[in-house]
Scaffold this motif. Structure first.
Motif, PDB file in Angstrom:
ATOM      1  N   UNK A  75       0.836  -1.204   0.000  1.00 19.98           N
ATOM      2  CA  UNK A  75       0.000   0.000   0.000  1.00 19.98           C
ATOM      3  C   UNK A  75       0.867   1.249   0.000  1.00 19.98           C
ATOM      4  N   UNK A  76       1.891   1.267   0.837  1.00 21.60           N
ATOM      5  CA  UNK A  76       2.780   2.427   0.915  1.00 21.60           C
ATOM      6  C   UNK A  76       3.474   2.677  -0.411  1.00 21.60           C
ATOM      7  N   UNK A 112       3.323   9.650   1.502  1.00 23.67           N
ATOM      8  CA  UNK A 112       2.463   8.486   1.276  1.00 23.67           C
ATOM      9  C   UNK A 112       1.973   7.919   2.612  1.00 23.67           C
ATOM     10  N   UNK A 113       2.867   7.848   3.584  1.00 24.11           N
ATOM     11  CA  UNK A 113       2.481   7.334   4.903  1.00 24.11           C
ATOM     12  C   UNK A 113       1.434   8.233   5.542  1.00 24.11           C
ATOM     13  N   UNK A 162      -3.003   3.486   8.045  1.00 26.11           N
ATOM     14  CA  UNK A 162      -1.603   3.515   8.439  1.00 26.11           C
ATOM     15  C   UNK A 162      -1.096   2.154   8.878  1.00 26.11           C
ATOM     16  N   UNK A 163      -1.967   1.361   9.487  1.00 25.50           N
ATOM     17  CA  UNK A 163      -1.582   0.042   9.978  1.00 25.50           C
ATOM     18  C   UNK A 163      -1.493  -1.001   8.870  1.00 25.50           C
ATOM     19  N   UNK A 164      -1.901  -0.633   7.651  1.00 27.69           N
ATOM     20  CA  UNK A 164      -1.871  -1.579   6.528  1.00 27.69           C
ATOM     21  C   UNK A 164      -0.819  -1.193   5.487  1.00 27.69           C
ATOM     22  N   UNK A 165       0.072  -0.288   5.834  1.00 29.49           N
ATOM     23  CA  UNK A 165       1.037   0.251   4.871  1.00 29.49           C
ATOM     24  C   UNK A 165       1.893  -0.824   4.222  1.00 29.49           C
ATOM     25  N   UNK A 183      -9.488   2.692  -0.488  1.00 26.21           N
ATOM     26  CA  UNK A 183      -8.875   3.713   0.372  1.00 26.21           C
ATOM     27  C   UNK A 183      -7.435   3.987  -0.071  1.00 26.21           C
ATOM     28  N   UNK A 184      -6.711   2.930  -0.422  1.00 25.09           N
ATOM     29  CA  UNK A 184      -5.351   3.109  -0.931  1.00 25.09           C
ATOM     30  C   UNK A 184      -5.379   3.910  -2.234  1.00 25.09           C
TER      31      UNK A 184
END
Length: 237
Positions: A109-110, A129-130, A139-142, A156-157
């Protein structure tokens, strides 16, 4: 956010038409579209399937070239640009969100969000990006890959990727089309929030009149032509 007067359009189409070659010959998609969009405005494009909504959005983003007429964005004539010029213009000025998420499956994702920032030469690409992933609650799925995320998370990404370069124009083509109602509503709330935070002009294709009424103005298309145009308030009455 209050739209600026229409005398200072961010997007201006003048007699824009689009035709494409199909198996049975040339097909006329859009006919003589003339339309101005003000800076900061939110515009909903509605109409039945096949009416030309997505094609009009593609013209506005330079993803399709007008067969005739003019499309001017931020003072630049998109109809006179090369493919490379259009790609650079979109990179620097536009964010696009599609119904299909179009994430790169081999990137986290990041990395998906940082890629357009890196291409634009931003040295703080991964930090920005973060921050955008945090803004959309991911943020927890980066470090997760698209296949490890739900459809709502992938969208969302995609929203974070579109908004990270701080585009002046944000285009969304049925951004909730592949999502359930609850998840879709959350995505729409995020889309309007991103618009508000970054001050972008938002143009959105949707089949939902309820969603379009959240916009400042609704444009209804039929058979490749503008059928009606009205403020969202008037459309709701």
């Amino acid at each position: 956010m209050k739209a600026r007067p229409m005398s200072d359009p961010v997007l201006s189409l003048t007699d824009a038409a689009l035709s494409l070659m199909g198996n049975a010959g040339r097909v006329e998609i859009l006919h003589g579209i003339s339309l101005d969009v003000a800076e900061g405005e939110t515009l909903g494009l509605v109409g039945p399937s096949g009416s030309g909504k997505s094609s009009l959005l593609m013209l506005m983003g330079g993803l399709e070239q007008a067969s005739s007429g003019r499309v001017v964005a931020l003072g630049q004539d998109l109809t006179a640009m090369s493919e490379d010029g259009l790609a650079r213009f979109r990179r620097d000025n536009m964010g696009v969100v599609f119904q299909s998420f179009h994430l790169i499956p081999t990137m986290t994702a990041l990395e998906n969000v940082a890629t357009p920032l890196e291409l634009a030469g931003h040295k703080d690409a991964f930090a920005r990006a973060a921050a955008e992933l945090e803004a959309v609650g991911l943020g927890h799925r980066a470090d997760h890959y698209p296949a490890q995320m739900s459809g709502g998370e992938q969208q969302r990404v995609a929203l974070a990727r579109a908004s990270a370069p701080r585009p002046r124009i944000l285009l969304a083509d049925e951004p909730t089309g592949n999502l359930d109602e609850t998840t879709g509503q959350a995505i729409i709330d995020l889309l309007f929030d991103l618009r508000d935070r970054h001050g972008a002009t938002l143009i959105m294709v949707t089949h939902s009149n309820e969603l379009a009424r959240r916009c400042d103005r609704m444009i209804r298309l039929r058979d490749g032509r503008i059928d009606t145009t009205a403020s969202a308030q008037a459309a709701a009455e």
